[in-house]
Design a protein around this motif. Sequence first.
Motif, short mmCIF file in Angstrom:
data_model
loop_
_atom_site.label_atom_id
_atom_site.label_comp_id
_atom_site.label_asym_id
_atom_site.label_seq_id
_atom_site.Cartn_x
_atom_site.Cartn_y
_atom_site.Cartn_z
N TYR A 62 -4.06 -5.64 3.97
CA TYR A 62 -5.24 -5.08 3.87
C TYR A 62 -5.74 -4.70 2.36
CZ TYR A 62 -4.46 -4.74 8.80
OH TYR A 62 -4.35 -4.95 10.02
N ASP A 80 -4.78 3.47 4.21
CA ASP A 80 -5.64 2.50 4.93
C ASP A 80 -6.90 3.40 5.47
OD1 ASP A 80 -5.75 -0.03 5.95
OD2 ASP A 80 -5.91 0.86 8.05
N TRP A 117 -4.34 -3.08 -0.28
CA TRP A 117 -4.36 -1.78 -0.69
C TRP A 117 -4.27 -1.40 -2.27
CZ3 TRP A 117 -0.13 0.59 3.17
CH2 TRP A 117 -0.39 0.60 4.41
#
Length: 294
Positions: free
Chosen positions: A281, A217, A283
């Motif tokens: 998110y 992240d 990834w």
Amino acid sequence: MYLEQFNRDSSSILKYLPFVVCFLGFMALNIIVSSLMNLDSSTMIQDSIDQWGKNFTFFTFVVPFVFFLALLFLWWKFIHRYSITKLTTAREKIDWSRFFFSFGVWAGINLIVLSVGYFIDPDSFQFQFNLKAFLPLLFIALIFIPIQTSFEEYFFRGYFMQFTAYLSKNRGVALVATSVIFGLMHLSNPEVSSMGLTVMIFYIGCGLLLGIMTLMDDGLELALGFHAANNLLGALLITSDSAVFQTDALFITTADSNIYELLIQVFIIFPILLYIFSKKYNWANWKQKLFKSV
């Protein structure tokens, strides 16, 4: 990327040495002295509780981290000459929504697990709410636990991971090294006495989880949220006689310590958590972010 936003010349890397050596040396010395003197942490905690009470004993555990975190921030600011934001994230500013999302997800998972455990074996849970004792605990926990967990994240997943990545020139080595050392720092916890050294799998697994969050992240926000939720629930919601935080939490469990429950967390729940974050998110490039040379 998070690990690649700082200078990596010899003089910059040497600036890490004093803080890393002093803190890890201090922790290692405590563990070695406790082992040589055959000091039992559970007995020491109970003696302190008998003399000073649970809240003051808990306070003595968490208050030193105010000094540790302040010293780390000052060292970073005035010796390395970078902002706290850069130590936190590769983003232009700290993304607090990530912190609160991670906090909420992990708190929610823990509440579900606790509810399932209560449904299966309600006799092992004892409700012990005492307003006079709980209010000071709540005050101490809300102020000092986020400081304690923040220091551990800023040091292990931030500062120390940078240092080991620069020395090894590899993200994977830094991830594994910091996770193992993070786990070993818990050797003097009462849980080790009650469950044996196999509990190190859990502590090292936590280190790996938090390290993967940070590298994937590009920041500490998710790790900060997870760690704060984990320790706050451990102090305020449920405790046991073998826990390092023996507090006037809402519940105390009388069930025997079970390593298998911790292993389920490491090998089943932690991967599910990473999957949730990866989808949230977006990834990508796992191999590159976790194992690429620095």
